[in-house]
Design an enzyme around this catalytic site. Structure first.
Site, short mmCIF file in Angstrom:
data_model
loop_
_atom_site.label_atom_id
_atom_site.label_comp_id
_atom_site.label_asym_id
_atom_site.label_seq_id
_atom_site.Cartn_x
_atom_site.Cartn_y
_atom_site.Cartn_z
N LYS A 162 14.18 -47.04 28.51
CA LYS A 162 13.67 -45.81 29.10
C LYS A 162 13.95 -44.63 28.16
O LYS A 162 15.01 -44.59 27.52
CB LYS A 162 14.37 -45.60 30.45
N SER A 168 11.50 -43.32 38.85
CA SER A 168 11.08 -42.71 37.61
C SER A 168 10.96 -43.68 36.45
O SER A 168 10.32 -43.36 35.46
CB SER A 168 12.06 -41.61 37.23
N SER A 189 15.30 -45.17 41.12
CA SER A 189 14.41 -45.14 39.95
C SER A 189 14.30 -46.44 39.17
O SER A 189 13.43 -46.56 38.31
CB SER A 189 14.82 -44.02 39.00
#
Lengths: 507, 489
Positions: free
Chosen positions: B78, B153, B177
């Site tokens: 990420k 996310s 997330s």
């Protein structure tokens, strides 16, 4: 209490101090970056100091220990649990735009010290709290530039903020407290206490209790920010007292409505200037730092540190006066620096006579250290001279036993400084300063001095007012004739006998 | 195709010399080249660097050197994990050009274990969101239906993993997330116990809630990645100073006599019937395997979202205050003064959701409001923790939906922050309590979108949690299904 004329009201001064002490740890408060003064701008930084994305703080254990040592020296309660809070405000010298500090659970709780005053008395100064935080960087505004430069070398330096109760009642007391605190920090080796480098910064909170028409009126507290010399502490306090009192006299009815304000000190102009009033104070939005866990302080940890808290200057001065018969001034001089006092104690522990030792330290040793300091334009302490406790002890013994005269101590001491590890007795031999106690030789020196100074003999005999002075003069002349080798006691005896005999002959 | 293999399979084949690390990297890179134009899972791909590192693994193997647990496994991370290679953007204009001088602890650990990092994946700006639509660089798309969001996310990591554009990935989870996008993309996602994985180098959103975790196509891979990234880190004061257990050795051993709790508070209104149906079937499966199913209560669950949206923004408002245009990151072009430099840089650099949360958080911490919001939220946090403590006296694990819905259309909720916040309704309490939680695929909707089962457990129960998940996975094939249009056949 102070009053200047019958019509002016009396008032009492209340000063509480906030002191920031930079702790002399190897690394910074929350990261391993070096904690050092100076260097190229932004050279003593790492990602944590720069507040880069993703970095996390880690507590510097040594900083916590140093803070606890100061807390113990100030007789503070050490918290069993302490935590870290974020104090938020935007400023370019604060890379994260929050400072990690301690809000409602400071490491050190209430304490107190007995502050000695010049008149020999002392006063209890209560400590409210002492907590750890990180220092900010510095902004540099260079002439002609429209932008400011940021240097983060200082950022993240461990800071101990010590807060007193308003127990200081004059600018002098405020200064004395600051000086004493500096000595304590230096004794504990938690700070070098170099004021010019900002190792300690003072913020006095000042107000007055004015007795006016049977009522006590309190003036609004002003906090003077960031004073970095003892002189400016004393001057700023004096200025504020006069300013607040003057303001009260001009508008006594306004006093109750005034609010706390923050003022800056202009050292050149010798005055404080308003920075902000409390209505416009920051909302720091304190909250517990989620990156750090609360710190549990085990009693054993505190005890271990307590054992490391050395005898502090206040106690040491008292001991020197009581055990060594020193005057307050002598004790003060010898305890100013821990290394000097430690050297003294080591020499005294060898059994050396304290009076001789005191005179050696404050006489030849202090003189040579001072000369070296002015020659090198640097601090040179007595303890920096290459003379050991053993040498001090032997030299003091030599004087005490009459092996050398007190006046000979100076050249012998100079010899010891130049000849590392020399034996004081051998030095006395080498310099021909071994005291001569031979009756005939001493008489010969006395006669030599008397022959050379008929006027002094006449004064001794005929002028009662000058009797003692002429005796002293002649004694000096004998010592000079002996090149310092004569035994002063024997000289005195022979000299007085000869003079009295001469006087008796005349009458 | 190599890119469709699990991380463990790739690792084993590379170890056995059946596949080279370079070939594995190339397979993922070509899948990225084919598919990422549609999905926008990646913010950046480091093809040259990945191939170099893969080649180094192959050479190490040829030289007979010992290989790490993830030797040659192509991994995506990420884009809120700091790397010395490429930018670390957090999908924000603020950090668009930010290059970190250091690597996050998890990045170091991955590379020390031989992982080949392919690139950095898209996210909601600063990990704030549940759809990846808050990315300053455009949304990611769900591989199962590209008109739908992948969740967020960590939507980029989820999409990349589901679309076989990497063997596995890392995400971060502050309120769901990892788990919610894993659910929406049909993969496994594990949010570890707070403190199990070092946060050093994870760009902070809400420090007391953030955790990094694996996003994989199977439970074994989640165990494998967790094995590598877990462990105490002296750079993170909140990381747990305990040795890491072996997550892999007993993984295939079913849990005997396990008690599964069903919280009444995690069912009922707002849950799509297909979702509740799939969860019920999964629970039935466990029952069939000898599990005891018990009712438990988590009475303060209903305050979870409210508490979360005070605590997380409060911490975020402080964590994000460093992005001020002074030291690094976006700076406004012509500031009039210092205040303007701050205000304009932040107004230009942050997107609307980030600004919204900074304002919420600043308000909650302000003098006069602190007690009513922040302190009260902390009290709710204690109550939620206690709920779980009490529930775990009655059961070993809790089963519930990860997301109340399957993936929704892009734009469906982006205009309504409250609707978007409710995506996290089943995931936030896990972060608030600091316990581990994971998503495993447990079915598909009629529209062909994945449904996820969430398993919650007591702190540091990952070892058994993974075994529980593996019990299910062994008897189901949801995780082997591939999004249509993205198969290589």
């Amino acid at each position: 209490m102070s009053t200047t004329s019958a019509v002016e009201p009396q008032y009492k001064v209340l000063i509480g101090m906030e002191i920031h002490v930079q702790l002399a740890t190897k690394s910074k408060m929350f990261t391993g970056a070096a904690n050092g003064f100076g260097g190229e701008p932004n050279s003593q930084v790492d990602p944590v100091i720069l507040g880069l994305p993703g970095v996390l703080p880690v507590i510097n254990k040594r900083a916590v220990e140093m803070a606890m040592m100061v807390g113990l020296a100030l007789n503070c309660q050490i918290a069993a649990q302490t935590k870290w809070d974020r104090k938020s405000y935007y400023y370019p010298d604060l890379p994260k735009n929050y400072q990690i500090s301690q809000y409602d659970q400071p490491l050190c709780g209430p304490g107190a010290i007995e502050l000695p005053l010049p008149d020999g008395s002392s006063k209890t100064i209560r400590i409210r709290r002492a907590h750890l935080e990180e220092d900010a960087g510095k902004l540099m505004h260079e002439a002609g530039m429209t932008e400011s430069l940021v240097d983060l070398n200082r950022a993240g330096t461990p800071l101990l903020e010590i807060v007193t109760e308003p127990d200081l009642h004059s600018p002098e007391e405020a200064r004395l407290f600051g000086e004493e605190l500096r000595r304590i920090c230096r004794y504990l080796a938690v700070s070098h206490g170099i004021m010019q480098q900002g190792h300690m910064r003072f913020e006095p909170n000042i107000n007055l209790h004015i007795y006016h028409h049977g009522k006590t009126i309190k003036t609004a507290i002003t906090e003077v920010k960031n004073l970095n010399s003892f002189r400016s502490v004393e001057r700023a306090c004096s200025y504020e007292i006069q300013r607040q009192f003057g303001e009260f006299l001009a508008h006594p009815e306004d006093a109750p409505s005034k609010v706390k304000s923050t003022r800056g000190w202009d050292d050149d102009k010798g005055m404080t200037l308003l920075q902000r009033e409390k209505e416009e104070a920051h909302d720091y939005r304190y909250f517990p730092d989620p990156d750090l866990v609360p710190l549990h302080v085990a009693p054993q940890w505190v005890n271990d540190l307590r054992a490391g808290v050395v005898e502090l200057p206040i106690a040491r001065r008292k001991r020197y006066q009581e055990n060594f018969g020193m005057s307050a001034k002598e004790a003060f001089s010898l305890t100013e620096e821990r290394d000097v006092a430690d050297l003294f104690d080591r020499a005294a522990a060898l059994g050396a006579p304290a009076r001789r030792l005191t005179n050696l330290f404050l006489g030849p040793a202090a003189k040579i250290a001072n000369e070296a300091a002015s020659a090198e334009a640097a601090t040179v302490l007595i303890s920096d001279l290459p003379v050991t406790a053993q040498q001090y002890a032997k030299l003091a013994e030599l004087i005490e036993s009459g092996g050398i005269s007190a006046t000979s101590a100076v050249p012998i001491f100079e010899y010891l400084v130049k000849h590392v590890d020399a034996d004081p007795a051998q030095a006395a031999q080498e310099l021909g300063l071994v005291q001569v106690r031979d009756q005939n030789q001493t008489e010969a020196w006395v006669m030599q001095a008397l022959t050379a100074n008929p006027q002094a003999i006449s004064d001794f005999k005929n002028n009662p007012k000058k009797k003692q002075a002429s005796l002293g003069f002649l004694r000096g002349a004998v010592m000079k004739a002996s090149q310092g080798k004569a035994d002063p006691k024997l000289v005195g005896e022979i000299l007085e006998a000869k003079l009295n005999a001469a006087a008796a002959q005349d009458s | 195709m190599i890119n469709e293999l699990s991380a463990l399979e790739v690792r084993n084949k590379i170890n056995a010399g059946e596949v080279t690390a370079v070939a594995a990297a190339q397979a993922s890179l070509s899948a990225i080249a084919q598919r990422d134009g549609q999905l926008h899972a990646y913010n950046a791909v480091f093809a040259d660097r990945a191939l170099q590192r893969a080649s180094a693994i192959d050479q190490a193997r040829a030289a007979g050197k010992p290989l790490g647990l993830l030797a040659g496994v192509p991994i995506a991370i990420k884009d809120n994990l700091c790397t010395t290679f490429g930018a670390t953007t957090c999908s924000s204009k603020m950090l668009k050009n930010f290059h970190s001088p250091y690597d996050a602890t998890v990045v170091k650990k991955l590379e020390e274990a031989g992982a080949v990092i392919l690139g950095k994946t898209n996210l909601d700006e600063f990990a704030m969101g549940s759809s990846t639509e808050n990315s300053a660089f455009g949304p990611s798309h769900n591989p199962w239906n590209t008109t739908c969001v992948p969740g967020g996310s960590s939507g980029g990591s989820a999409a990349a993993t589901a679309a076989r554009m990497c063997a596995a990935s890392l995400g971060s989870d502050t309120g769901g997330s990892i788990r919610q996008p894993a659910s929406l993309c049909g993969i496994v996602g594990l949010k570890p116990t707070y403190g199990l994985v070092s946060r050093y180098g994870l760009v902070a959103f809400a420090s007391s809630l953030d955790q990094i975790g694996p996003m994989t196509r199977c439970v074994e891979d989640a165990a494998l990645l967790l094995q590598v990234i877990a462990g105490h880190d002296p750079l993170d004061s909140t990381s747990w100073p305990q040795p890491v257990p072996d997550y892999l050795s007993d993984l295939d051993k079913p849990l005997e006599g396990v008690r599964i709790g069903l919280p009444a508070e995690f069912s009922g209104e707002g849950i799509e019937p297909e979702v509740s149906g799939a969860i019920a079937k999964a629970v039935d499966f466990y029952r069939s395997q000898g599990a005891t199913v018990v009712d438990v209560h988590l009475p303060h669950t209903k305050y979870g979202i409210a508490a979360y949206y005070v605590i997380a923004p409060a911490e975020a408002s402080s964590n994000l205050s460093r992005y001020d245009g002074v030291h690094y990151g976006h700076r406004t072009a012509k500031p009039e003064n210092l205040f303007d430099l701050y205000a304009a840089s932040r107004a230009e650099g942050f997107g609307p959701e980030v600004q919204r949360r900074i304002m919420l958080g600043t308000y909650a911490l302000s003098s006069g409001y602190y007690d009513a919001y922040y302190l009260r939220a902390l009290r709710v946090r204690q109550l939620i923790k206690r709920d779980f403590d009490q529930a775990f006296e009655k059961c070993d694990f809790i089963a519930c939906p990860t997301s109340p819905t399957v993936a929704f259309e892009l734009g469906a909720k982006s205009g309504d922050p409250l609707q978007m916040y409710l995506c996290d309704v089943f995931t936030v309490t896990c972060n608030i309590a600091g316990i581990p939680g994971m998503n495993i695929p447990c079915g598909f909707s009629n529209s062909g979108l994945p449904i996820g089962l969430q398993i919650l457990g007591p702190t540091f129960s990952e070892q058994r949690m993974l075994r529980l998940a593996r019990m299910y996975e062994k008897h189901h094939d949801w995780h082997t299904r591939k999004p249509k249009g993205f198969t290589n056949s």
